[in-house]
Enzyme design. Structure first.
Site, PDB file in Angstrom:
ATOM      1  N   ARG A  90       0.831  -1.205   0.000  1.00 52.32           N
ATOM      2  CA  ARG A  90       0.000   0.000   0.000  1.00 52.32           C
ATOM      3  C   ARG A  90       0.863   1.253   0.000  1.00 52.32           C
ATOM      4  NH1 ARG A  90      -5.008   2.182   2.904  1.00 52.32           N
ATOM      5  NH2 ARG A  90      -5.030   4.279   2.037  1.00 52.32           N
ATOM      6  N   ARG A  99      -6.229   1.932  -4.154  1.00 54.23           N
ATOM      7  CA  ARG A  99      -5.325   1.271  -3.214  1.00 54.23           C
ATOM      8  C   ARG A  99      -5.346  -0.237  -3.401  1.00 54.23           C
ATOM      9  NH1 ARG A  99      -8.845   3.854   1.361  1.00 54.23           N
ATOM     10  NH2 ARG A  99      -8.670   5.402  -0.230  1.00 54.23           N
ATOM     11  N   ASP A 102      -6.712  -1.769   2.032  1.00 51.50           N
ATOM     12  CA  ASP A 102      -7.064  -0.805   3.068  1.00 51.50           C
ATOM     13  C   ASP A 102      -7.643  -1.620   4.218  1.00 51.50           C
ATOM     14  OD1 ASP A 102      -7.497   1.770   4.181  1.00 51.50           O
ATOM     15  OD2 ASP A 102      -9.597   1.703   3.577  1.00 51.50           O
ATOM     16  N   ASP A 104      -9.354  -0.973   7.901  1.00 51.24           N
ATOM     17  CA  ASP A 104      -9.865   0.001   8.866  1.00 51.24           C
ATOM     18  C   ASP A 104     -10.398  -0.715  10.100  1.00 51.24           C
ATOM     19  OD1 ASP A 104      -9.406   2.309   7.326  1.00 51.24           O
ATOM     20  OD2 ASP A 104     -11.301   2.057   6.255  1.00 51.24           O
TER      21      ASP A 104
END
Length: 171
Positions: A90, A99, A102, A104
């Site tokens: 990344r 991307r 990711d 989160d």
């Protein structure tokens, strides 16, 4: 005589996504690395394909929610997630940009955490984003949002988000 304190475990809920390269393969690798380095993966949602959000002139994303049993703190889970993103290639350029991966941190047990410019849990926009709530509702329908006081399934069913989220298949 000292007694050994039992390790305390928390359940972390993460949302994985990506729209470049081998999207499905990148999610698989991220899940493997989370399981090896961060805690035990206890649940994984189906794959969901979603048009890009925020910056719409890019390929569609694959998203997947993951539940992780961990003895790490929320901040440590975040640090592991960022390291795994970097390990998988990344590169952070544009906010909401393309991307490879990711990761989160969406929820961490029933904790409410606000460390400005670093970590907010629950994720402050989760309840407004179908691409977060649909996969999360699949693996954690009865979990209660620690601020809103409603279950993930209830929030997911009552939200208004015009972005189409298409359920694909479980890995």
């Amino acid at each position: 005589m000292m007694l050994n304190k039992a390790l305390e475990y928390s359940t972390a809920y993460l949302l994985l996504g990506g729209n470049l390269g081998d999207r499905e393969g990148n999610l698989e690798k991220a899940i493997e690395l989370l399981d090896q380095k961060t805690g035990r993966v206890i649940s994984v949602s189906s794959l969901y394909e979603t048009a890009a959000w925020g910056k719409t002139d890019q390929p569609a994303f694959l998203n997947q929610a993951v539940a992780l049993q961990t003895n790490l703190s929320a901040l440590e889970v975040l640090e592991h997630a960022l390291n795994i993103e970097q390990e998988l290639g990344r590169i952070r350029k544009d906010k909401w940009g393309e991307r490879l991966i990711d990761i989160d941190l969406i929820l961490f047990g029933n904790e409410v955490i606000n460390i400005p410019d670093k970590l907010q849990v629950p994720h402050p926009h989760m309840q407004n984003r179908k691409f977060v709530m649909e996969p999360l509702a699949e693996i954690a329908p009865d979990v209660v949002h620690p601020v809103l006081g409603e279950t993930i399934l209830t929030i997911s069913k009552n939200m208004v988000d015009p972005l189409e989220v298409k359920k694909l298949a479980k890995l």
